[in-house]
Design a protein around this motif. Structure first.
Motif, PDB file in Angstrom:
ATOM      1  N   GLN A   1      20.342  24.201 -14.647  1.00 45.07           N
ATOM      2  CA  GLN A   1      20.624  25.169 -15.707  1.00 45.07           C
ATOM      3  C   GLN A   1      19.984  24.741 -17.023  1.00 45.07           C
ATOM      4  OE1 GLN A   1      24.808  25.971 -16.061  1.00 45.07           O
ATOM      5  NE2 GLN A   1      24.942  26.983 -14.073  1.00 45.07           N
ATOM      6  N   THR A   2      20.075  23.461 -17.342  1.00 45.91           N
ATOM      7  CA  THR A   2      19.486  22.969 -18.583  1.00 45.91           C
ATOM      8  C   THR A   2      17.967  23.108 -18.561  1.00 45.91           C
ATOM      9  OG1 THR A   2      21.303  21.361 -18.744  1.00 45.91           O
ATOM     10  CG2 THR A   2      19.413  21.028 -20.191  1.00 45.91           C
ATOM     11  N   THR A   3      17.374  22.842 -17.402  1.00 42.55           N
ATOM     12  CA  THR A   3      15.923  22.993 -17.273  1.00 42.55           C
ATOM     13  C   THR A   3      15.513  24.450 -17.428  1.00 42.55           C
ATOM     14  OG1 THR A   3      15.866  21.094 -15.774  1.00 42.55           O
ATOM     15  CG2 THR A   3      13.940  22.543 -15.780  1.00 42.55           C
ATOM     16  N   ARG A   4      16.314  25.357 -16.900  1.00 44.37           N
ATOM     17  CA  ARG A   4      16.027  26.781 -17.078  1.00 44.37           C
ATOM     18  C   ARG A   4      16.033  27.144 -18.559  1.00 44.37           C
ATOM     19  NH1 ARG A   4      19.946  28.539 -14.359  1.00 44.37           N
ATOM     20  NH2 ARG A   4      18.906  28.571 -12.345  1.00 44.37           N
ATOM     21  N   GLY A   5      16.961  26.549 -19.315  1.00 41.64           N
ATOM     22  CA  GLY A   5      16.976  26.756 -20.757  1.00 41.64           C
ATOM     23  C   GLY A   5      15.737  26.203 -21.430  1.00 41.64           C
ATOM     24  N   ASP A   6      15.259  25.040 -20.954  1.00 42.81           N
ATOM     25  CA  ASP A   6      14.017  24.469 -21.491  1.00 42.81           C
ATOM     26  C   ASP A   6      12.836  25.407 -21.259  1.00 42.81           C
ATOM     27  OD1 ASP A   6      15.412  22.234 -22.246  1.00 42.81           O
ATOM     28  OD2 ASP A   6      14.698  20.974 -20.586  1.00 42.81           O
ATOM     29  N   LEU A   7      12.796  26.001 -20.061  1.00 43.37           N
ATOM     30  CA  LEU A   7      11.693  26.906 -19.736  1.00 43.37           C
ATOM     31  C   LEU A   7      11.736  28.153 -20.618  1.00 43.37           C
ATOM     32  CD1 LEU A   7       9.272  27.682 -17.982  1.00 43.37           C
ATOM     33  CD2 LEU A   7      10.873  28.579 -16.271  1.00 43.37           C
ATOM     34  N   LEU A   8      12.913  28.682 -20.856  1.00 46.70           N
ATOM     35  CA  LEU A   8      13.044  29.853 -21.731  1.00 46.70           C
ATOM     36  C   LEU A   8      12.591  29.520 -23.154  1.00 46.70           C
ATOM     37  CD1 LEU A   8      16.497  31.256 -20.543  1.00 46.70           C
ATOM     38  CD2 LEU A   8      14.232  32.214 -20.087  1.00 46.70           C
ATOM     39  N   LYS A   9      12.964  28.343 -23.624  1.00 47.18           N
ATOM     40  CA  LYS A   9      12.556  27.915 -24.960  1.00 47.18           C
ATOM     41  C   LYS A   9      11.045  27.705 -25.020  1.00 47.18           C
ATOM     42  CE  LYS A   9      13.319  24.284 -28.412  1.00 47.18           C
ATOM     43  NZ  LYS A   9      14.031  23.005 -28.706  1.00 47.18           N
ATOM     44  N   TYR A  10      10.502  27.094 -24.000  1.00 47.78           N
ATOM     45  CA  TYR A  10       9.063  26.860 -23.913  1.00 47.78           C
ATOM     46  C   TYR A  10       8.297  28.177 -23.924  1.00 47.78           C
ATOM     47  CZ  TYR A  10       4.712  24.841 -21.970  1.00 47.78           C
ATOM     48  OH  TYR A  10       3.415  24.435 -21.751  1.00 47.78           O
ATOM     49  N   ARG A  11       8.791  29.154 -23.156  1.00 45.99           N
ATOM     50  CA  ARG A  11       8.146  30.461 -23.100  1.00 45.99           C
ATOM     51  C   ARG A  11       8.268  31.209 -24.427  1.00 45.99           C
ATOM     52  NH1 ARG A  11      10.052  32.133 -18.444  1.00 45.99           N
ATOM     53  NH2 ARG A  11       8.118  31.849 -17.299  1.00 45.99           N
ATOM     54  N   ARG A  12       9.400  31.069 -25.089  1.00 51.08           N
ATOM     55  CA  ARG A  12       9.624  31.764 -26.355  1.00 51.08           C
ATOM     56  C   ARG A  12       8.767  31.169 -27.475  1.00 51.08           C
ATOM     57  NH1 ARG A  12      14.614  31.148 -26.373  1.00 51.08           N
ATOM     58  NH2 ARG A  12      14.775  29.317 -27.697  1.00 51.08           N
ATOM     59  N   GLU A  13       8.645  29.849 -27.512  1.00 45.93           N
ATOM     60  CA  GLU A  13       7.938  29.194 -28.612  1.00 45.93           C
ATOM     61  C   GLU A  13       6.435  29.062 -28.360  1.00 45.93           C
ATOM     62  OE1 GLU A  13       9.867  25.488 -29.300  1.00 45.93           O
ATOM     63  OE2 GLU A  13      11.716  26.415 -30.085  1.00 45.93           O
ATOM     64  N   ASN A  14       6.048  29.017 -27.082  1.00 43.50           N
ATOM     65  CA  ASN A  14       4.625  28.851 -26.762  1.00 43.50           C
ATOM     66  C   ASN A  14       4.224  29.802 -25.628  1.00 43.50           C
ATOM     67  OD1 ASN A  14       4.056  26.223 -28.399  1.00 43.50           O
ATOM     68  ND2 ASN A  14       5.857  25.730 -27.171  1.00 43.50           N
ATOM     69  N   PRO A  15       4.308  31.093 -25.863  1.00 44.11           N
ATOM     70  CA  PRO A  15       4.050  32.050 -24.773  1.00 44.11           C
ATOM     71  C   PRO A  15       2.646  31.945 -24.203  1.00 44.11           C
ATOM     72  CG  PRO A  15       4.131  33.172 -26.908  1.00 44.11           C
ATOM     73  CD  PRO A  15       4.615  31.774 -27.143  1.00 44.11           C
ATOM     74  N   LEU A  16       1.652  31.662 -25.041  1.00 47.16           N
ATOM     75  CA  LEU A  16       0.286  31.573 -24.541  1.00 47.16           C
ATOM     76  C   LEU A  16       0.097  30.336 -23.665  1.00 47.16           C
ATOM     77  CD1 LEU A  16      -1.793  32.719 -27.647  1.00 47.16           C
ATOM     78  CD2 LEU A  16      -1.114  34.050 -25.639  1.00 47.16           C
ATOM     79  N   TRP A  17       0.773  29.244 -24.020  1.00 43.48           N
ATOM     80  CA  TRP A  17       0.667  28.045 -23.201  1.00 43.48           C
ATOM     81  C   TRP A  17       1.198  28.312 -21.798  1.00 43.48           C
ATOM     82  CZ3 TRP A  17       2.624  23.454 -26.736  1.00 43.48           C
ATOM     83  CH2 TRP A  17       1.772  23.350 -27.854  1.00 43.48           C
TER      84      TRP A  17
ATOM     85  N   LYS B   1       8.672  34.014  -8.050  1.00 45.17           N
ATOM     86  CA  LYS B   1       7.226  33.971  -8.229  1.00 45.17           C
ATOM     87  C   LYS B   1       6.704  35.078  -9.124  1.00 45.17           C
ATOM     88  CE  LYS B   1       2.962  33.376  -5.602  1.00 45.17           C
ATOM     89  NZ  LYS B   1       2.369  33.253  -4.237  1.00 45.17           N
ATOM     90  N   GLU B   2       7.197  36.289  -8.923  1.00 48.32           N
ATOM     91  CA  GLU B   2       6.688  37.414  -9.704  1.00 48.32           C
ATOM     92  C   GLU B   2       7.017  37.253 -11.187  1.00 48.32           C
ATOM     93  OE1 GLU B   2       4.719  39.731  -8.573  1.00 48.32           O
ATOM     94  OE2 GLU B   2       4.791  38.807  -6.577  1.00 48.32           O
ATOM     95  N   GLU B   3       8.219  36.774 -11.482  1.00 53.82           N
ATOM     96  CA  GLU B   3       8.638  36.595 -12.879  1.00 53.82           C
ATOM     97  C   GLU B   3       8.225  35.243 -13.440  1.00 53.82           C
ATOM     98  OE1 GLU B   3      10.695  37.373 -10.431  1.00 53.82           O
ATOM     99  OE2 GLU B   3      11.022  39.521 -10.781  1.00 53.82           O
ATOM    100  N   ARG B   4       7.749  34.340 -12.566  1.00 58.01           N
ATOM    101  CA  ARG B   4       7.439  32.959 -12.938  1.00 58.01           C
ATOM    102  C   ARG B   4       8.638  32.350 -13.667  1.00 58.01           C
ATOM    103  NH1 ARG B   4       1.877  31.786 -15.671  1.00 58.01           N
ATOM    104  NH2 ARG B   4       1.906  29.952 -14.331  1.00 58.01           N
ATOM    105  N   ASP B   5       9.776  32.402 -12.982  1.00 56.33           N
ATOM    106  CA  ASP B   5      11.020  31.956 -13.596  1.00 56.33           C
ATOM    107  C   ASP B   5      11.863  31.219 -12.556  1.00 56.33           C
ATOM    108  OD1 ASP B   5      12.875  31.564 -15.541  1.00 56.33           O
ATOM    109  OD2 ASP B   5      13.550  33.638 -15.661  1.00 56.33           O
ATOM    110  N   MET B   6      12.789  30.406 -13.044  1.00 61.19           N
ATOM    111  CA  MET B   6      13.683  29.654 -12.178  1.00 61.19           C
ATOM    112  C   MET B   6      14.863  30.527 -11.765  1.00 61.19           C
ATOM    113  SD  MET B   6      13.770  25.986 -14.173  1.00 61.19           S
ATOM    114  CE  MET B   6      14.930  25.265 -12.990  1.00 61.19           C
ATOM    115  N   GLY B   7      15.176  30.491 -10.478  1.00 59.23           N
ATOM    116  CA  GLY B   7      16.347  31.182  -9.965  1.00 59.23           C
ATOM    117  C   GLY B   7      17.493  30.212  -9.744  1.00 59.23           C
ATOM    118  N   GLU B   8      18.228  30.413  -8.652  1.00 55.59           N
ATOM    119  CA  GLU B   8      19.416  29.619  -8.388  1.00 55.59           C
ATOM    120  C   GLU B   8      19.084  28.166  -8.071  1.00 55.59           C
ATOM    121  OE1 GLU B   8      22.844  32.109  -6.389  1.00 55.59           O
ATOM    122  OE2 GLU B   8      20.969  32.396  -5.295  1.00 55.59           O
TER     123      GLU B   8
END
Length: 210
Positions: free
Chosen positions: A27-43, A139-146
């Motif tokens: 769950q914490t890693t999923r939060g890191d990914l959301l923050k990473y995507r929000r702050e550095n979307p192009l990266w 895969k389609e959303e490039r996001d972490m699930g369960e």
């Protein structure tokens, strides 16, 4: 023949602290990914699948070690290229990204393939159980699930792959919701028509019109 433990048996053996640590780390890693995507979307957009998977793996491993490093029954092995958690003397865990059917990918080195081979020990009860902990990759959303835990006898043969209980979830009667493992579709042979239809006069007229 050595039988494999059920998901419920593994949850009981690992204990609430380990299971909670695995779920909280995901769950914490999923939060890191959301923050990473929000702050550095192009990266994130420019990241390759392998590069993004490695970034997530590093974050997940860091959080997992932070959750379980002080647990008396957990031993951390972090020596590249191998990262493992030992829980007691029976369970070895590696962190892996799982596909929708529980599949994982790894370089087919001898050490990697050996890790997934269960039941090599001579006597039942003395065998080491090798597990993969991690998450479902959308895969389609490039996001972490369960957050999930899986058992397999080879890299590609999944015995079970189930979601971990949510952090703080009460498991009434030990019941858990299984994650469906969908077998890969078998290739189908081409169909050959051995009785082709004889062209009719109408077909000839139609061809002339075209």
């Amino acid at each position: 023949m050595i039988s494999h433990p059920t998901f419920e048996q593994v949850l009981e053996d690992l204990g609430d602290k380990v299971i909670t640590g695995l779920g909280r780390a995901a769950q914490t890693t999923r939060g890191d990914l959301l923050k990473y995507r929000r702050e550095n979307p192009l990266w994130v957009a420019d990241s390759t699948e392998r590069g993004l998977a490695n970034w997530i793996h590093d974050r997940l491993w860091t959080h997992l070690v932070g959750e379980l490093d002080d647990h008396d029954g957990v031993y951390v092995h972090d020596k590249e290229p191998s990262r493992e958690l030992w829980v007691g003397i029976r369970y070895r865990l590696r962190i892996k990204r799982h596909g929708q059917s529980g599949e994982i990918s790894t370089f087919p080195t001898l050490a990697a393939m050996s890790f997934f081979t269960q039941g090599r020990e001579a006597f039942e009860g003395l065998e080491v159980i090798r597990l993969c902990a991690g998450y479902i990759w959308e895969k389609e959303e490039r996001d972490m699930g369960e957050a999930v835990l899986s058992l397999r006898t080879t890299r590609d043969k999944v015995i079970w792959c189930n979601p971990l209980p949510f952090v703080g979830e009460v498991r009434a009667g030990g019941e858990v919701r299984p994650f469906p493992v969908t077998p890969a579709a078998e290739p189908t042979a081409p169909l050959i028509d051995f009785n082709p239809r004889t062209p009719s006069v109408a077909d000839g007229n139609r061809n002339q019109e075209e």
